[in-house]
Scaffold this motif. Structure first.
Motif, PDB file in Angstrom:
ATOM      1  N   LEU A   6       0.812  -1.217   0.000  1.00 27.12           N
ATOM      2  CA  LEU A   6       0.000   0.000   0.000  1.00 27.12           C
ATOM      3  C   LEU A   6       0.845   1.266   0.000  1.00 27.12           C
ATOM      4  N   THR A   7       2.082   1.146  -0.484  1.00 25.04           N
ATOM      5  CA  THR A   7       3.011   2.286  -0.480  1.00 25.04           C
ATOM      6  C   THR A   7       3.040   3.020  -1.814  1.00 25.04           C
ATOM      7  N   GLY A   8       2.216   2.575  -2.770  1.00 26.35           N
ATOM      8  CA  GLY A   8       2.249   3.170  -4.096  1.00 26.35           C
ATOM      9  C   GLY A   8       0.890   3.578  -4.605  1.00 26.35           C
ATOM     10  N   VAL A   9       0.436   2.930  -5.682  1.00 21.48           N
ATOM     11  CA  VAL A   9      -0.732   3.389  -6.424  1.00 21.48           C
ATOM     12  C   VAL A   9      -2.048   2.861  -5.872  1.00 21.48           C
ATOM     13  N   THR A  10      -2.202   1.547  -5.765  1.00 21.82           N
ATOM     14  CA  THR A  10      -3.481   0.950  -5.389  1.00 21.82           C
ATOM     15  C   THR A  10      -3.699   1.063  -3.885  1.00 21.82           C
ATOM     16  N   THR A  11      -4.878   1.501  -3.489  1.00 21.11           N
ATOM     17  CA  THR A  11      -5.206   1.724  -2.083  1.00 21.11           C
ATOM     18  C   THR A  11      -5.916   0.516  -1.493  1.00 21.11           C
ATOM     19  N   ARG A  12      -5.973   0.477  -0.173  1.00 25.93           N
ATOM     20  CA  ARG A  12      -6.702  -0.604   0.501  1.00 25.93           C
ATOM     21  C   ARG A  12      -8.176  -0.586   0.104  1.00 25.93           C
ATOM     22  N   GLU A  13      -8.749   0.603  -0.015  1.00 27.82           N
ATOM     23  CA  GLU A  13     -10.162   0.711  -0.392  1.00 27.82           C
ATOM     24  C   GLU A  13     -10.398   0.124  -1.782  1.00 27.82           C
ATOM     25  N   GLN A  14      -9.453   0.345  -2.691  1.00 31.48           N
ATOM     26  CA  GLN A  14      -9.598  -0.237  -4.030  1.00 31.48           C
ATOM     27  C   GLN A  14      -9.477  -1.747  -3.997  1.00 31.48           C
ATOM     28  N   TYR A  15      -8.575  -2.264  -3.180  1.00 33.70           N
ATOM     29  CA  TYR A  15      -8.426  -3.714  -3.072  1.00 33.70           C
ATOM     30  C   TYR A  15      -9.698  -4.374  -2.556  1.00 33.70           C
ATOM     31  N   GLU A  16     -10.464  -3.657  -1.778  1.00 37.05           N
ATOM     32  CA  GLU A  16     -11.691  -4.234  -1.213  1.00 37.05           C
ATOM     33  C   GLU A  16     -12.710  -4.590  -2.284  1.00 37.05           C
ATOM     34  N   THR A  17     -12.626  -3.954  -3.459  1.00 32.82           N
ATOM     35  CA  THR A  17     -13.608  -4.205  -4.515  1.00 32.82           C
ATOM     36  C   THR A  17     -13.025  -4.988  -5.677  1.00 32.82           C
ATOM     37  N   ILE A  18     -11.758  -5.387  -5.583  1.00 34.28           N
ATOM     38  CA  ILE A  18     -11.069  -6.039  -6.700  1.00 34.28           C
ATOM     39  C   ILE A  18     -11.119  -7.556  -6.549  1.00 34.28           C
ATOM     40  N   GLU A  19     -11.302  -8.251  -7.671  1.00 35.16           N
ATOM     41  CA  GLU A  19     -11.166  -9.705  -7.734  1.00 35.16           C
ATOM     42  C   GLU A  19     -10.416 -10.071  -9.003  1.00 35.16           C
ATOM     43  N   PRO A  20      -9.530 -11.050  -8.932  1.00 35.05           N
ATOM     44  CA  PRO A  20      -9.081 -11.742  -7.732  1.00 35.05           C
ATOM     45  C   PRO A  20      -8.100 -10.880  -6.931  1.00 35.05           C
ATOM     46  N   LYS A  21      -8.104 -11.056  -5.629  1.00 36.16           N
ATOM     47  CA  LYS A  21      -7.213 -10.293  -4.766  1.00 36.16           C
ATOM     48  C   LYS A  21      -5.827 -10.948  -4.700  1.00 36.16           C
ATOM     49  N   PRO A  22      -4.814 -10.169  -4.356  1.00 31.87           N
ATOM     50  CA  PRO A  22      -3.501 -10.774  -4.090  1.00 31.87           C
ATOM     51  C   PRO A  22      -3.588 -11.726  -2.901  1.00 31.87           C
ATOM     52  N   ASP A  23      -2.592 -12.590  -2.791  1.00 32.56           N
ATOM     53  CA  ASP A  23      -2.553 -13.489  -1.625  1.00 32.56           C
ATOM     54  C   ASP A  23      -2.331 -12.701  -0.345  1.00 32.56           C
ATOM     55  N   PHE A  24      -1.576 -11.614  -0.424  1.00 26.27           N
ATOM     56  CA  PHE A  24      -1.307 -10.760   0.733  1.00 26.27           C
ATOM     57  C   PHE A  24      -1.513  -9.302   0.321  1.00 26.27           C
ATOM     58  N   ILE A  25      -2.124  -8.534   1.194  1.00 28.90           N
ATOM     59  CA  ILE A  25      -2.207  -7.083   1.039  1.00 28.90           C
ATOM     60  C   ILE A  25      -1.588  -6.491   2.290  1.00 28.90           C
ATOM     61  N   LEU A  26      -0.418  -5.869   2.142  1.00 32.52           N
ATOM     62  CA  LEU A  26       0.378  -5.449   3.286  1.00 32.52           C
ATOM     63  C   LEU A  26       0.713  -3.971   3.195  1.00 32.52           C
ATOM     64  N   GLU A  27       0.968  -3.380   4.338  1.00 37.66           N
ATOM     65  CA  GLU A  27       1.304  -1.955   4.376  1.00 37.66           C
ATOM     66  C   GLU A  27       2.589  -1.667   3.594  1.00 37.66           C
ATOM     67  N   GLY A  28       3.570  -2.578   3.679  1.00 39.41           N
ATOM     68  CA  GLY A  28       4.833  -2.342   2.995  1.00 39.41           C
ATOM     69  C   GLY A  28       5.784  -3.508   3.182  1.00 39.41           C
ATOM     70  N   LEU A  29       7.059  -3.284   2.884  1.00 44.69           N
ATOM     71  CA  LEU A  29       8.041  -4.359   2.940  1.00 44.69           C
ATOM     72  C   LEU A  29       8.380  -4.828   4.357  1.00 44.69           C
ATOM     73  N   PRO A  30       8.364  -3.958   5.387  1.00 41.95           N
ATOM     74  CA  PRO A  30       8.592  -4.489   6.737  1.00 41.95           C
ATOM     75  C   PRO A  30       7.583  -5.566   7.121  1.00 41.95           C
ATOM     76  N   GLU A  31       6.341  -5.390   6.705  1.00 45.74           N
ATOM     77  CA  GLU A  31       5.313  -6.387   7.005  1.00 45.74           C
ATOM     78  C   GLU A  31       5.548  -7.675   6.216  1.00 45.74           C
ATOM     79  N   LEU A  32       6.054  -7.557   4.979  1.00 46.96           N
ATOM     80  CA  LEU A  32       6.381  -8.760   4.213  1.00 46.96           C
ATOM     81  C   LEU A  32       7.535  -9.508   4.866  1.00 46.96           C
ATOM     82  N   LEU A  33       8.543  -8.803   5.335  1.00 46.77           N
ATOM     83  CA  LEU A  33       9.659  -9.447   6.017  1.00 46.77           C
ATOM     84  C   LEU A  33       9.153 -10.214   7.246  1.00 46.77           C
ATOM     85  N   ALA A  34       8.248  -9.596   7.991  1.00 41.57           N
ATOM     86  CA  ALA A  34       7.689 -10.274   9.164  1.00 41.57           C
ATOM     87  C   ALA A  34       6.952 -11.540   8.762  1.00 41.57           C
ATOM     88  N   ARG A  35       6.212 -11.499   7.650  1.00 41.76           N
ATOM     89  CA  ARG A  35       5.500 -12.692   7.188  1.00 41.76           C
ATOM     90  C   ARG A  35       6.469 -13.808   6.787  1.00 41.76           C
TER      91      ARG A  35
END
Length: 281
Positions: free
Chosen positions: A246-275
């Motif tokens: 969510l650090t660039g173009v597509t917002t969380r609100e937009q992801y809520e209406t999109i299909e198919p969704k990504p496997d993960f929707i994360l705030e940024g790379l620190p959250e991916l590292l934690a995963r």
């Protein structure tokens, strides 16, 4: 923070997908940085991927730089990425065309010096006369003039094969979203009644080149991007696991209406590292 997909699906499935990942493809604008501002957690994630034996490659639709100048830009942000770990759409387009067209084909181009260098390196003959061109290659061009648009239009209307580096309608900058390659392509398509062949994301050519570089198959290659309609859609079509940040173009609100969704929707790379660390534990 839980992701939208994890809330709706099975978290154990997503953990297993990360555990199987052998390589990570990372978009750059909006994922590693915005303009000249680095985003959090980039070097830490890259270091962890190295430590765990995973391959990684930066894959960007931005054609305005070479791999070397992208590497230098990142170094200025204290992010260490060697040129061989970067695939931009200028290089990807030249690589793709080298497989599609005859050696030494005559090309008229609209783009930055990076695209000119990539095409020349593959042996294409660069021409300025629109009536000599066999191929017209278009991309972002910050010095764009009406005359250049006219030459490209004439070449395409005269039968030159119309190729574009990427379809991104905007380019993220520190000032906000500015016109990208896709916006310029739309003008040429309108003027010629010809739709281009695209090489960059979401089209397969760039993803397939990237996977050949890292030596992995789609199901073991994670795509991390910020623009759903290019980074994420193209990867999903090829069967790759995906992370939308969510650090660039597509917002969380937009992801809520999109299909198919990504496997993960994360705030940024620190959250991916934690995963990743959770999956590897």
């Amino acid at each position: 923070m839980e992701t939208l997909t994890e809330q709706a699906g099975n978290p154990a499935d997503n953990v297993e997908k990360l555990r199987r990942v052998r390589a990570v493809l990372l978009d750059m604008d909006g994922v590693l940085y915005v303009g000249n501002r680095p985003l959090p957690g980039v070097q830490e994630l890259l270091d962890y991927l190295d430590q765990t034996g995973r391959q990684w490659l930066c894959v960007t639709n931005n054609s305005s730089r070479t791999s070397q100048t992208f590497s230098e830009k990142l170094a200025g942000m204290n992010i260490q990425v060697p040129p061989q770990r970067i695939l931009g759409s200028a290089e990807a387009t030249a690589n793709w065309l080298a497989e599609q067209a005859r050696p030494g084909a005559r090309v008229i181009m609209m783009g930055e010096a990076s695209l000119r260098q990539a095409l020349a390196d593959k042996g294409f003959q660069l021409v300025d006369d629109p009536f000599q061109a066999e191929i017209a290659v278009a991309s972002i061009f910050f010095g764009l003039t009406y005359e250049k648009l006219a030459d490209m239009t004439l070449a395409i209307r005269n039968g030159a094969r119309f190729v574009a580096t990427n379809p991104d309608p905007t380019l993220p900058t520190e000032r906000g979203q500015v016109p990208g390659t896709g916006s310029l392509i739309a003008l040429l398509a309108q003027a010629t009644d010809v739709e281009p062949e695209f090489v960059g994301k979401p089209y397969p050519g760039m993803f397939q080149q990237a996977m050949r570089k890292v030596g992995t198959q789609p199901e073991e290659t994670l795509m991390v991007g910020d623009r759903y309609e290019t980074d994420i859609v193209g990867a999903i079509r090829l069967g790759m696991p995906t992370v939308g940040v969510l650090t660039g173009v597509t917002t969380r609100e937009q992801y809520e209406t999109i299909e198919p969704k990504p496997d993960f929707i994360l705030e940024g790379l620190p959250e991916l590292l934690a995963r990743f660390k959770e999956a590897d534990a």
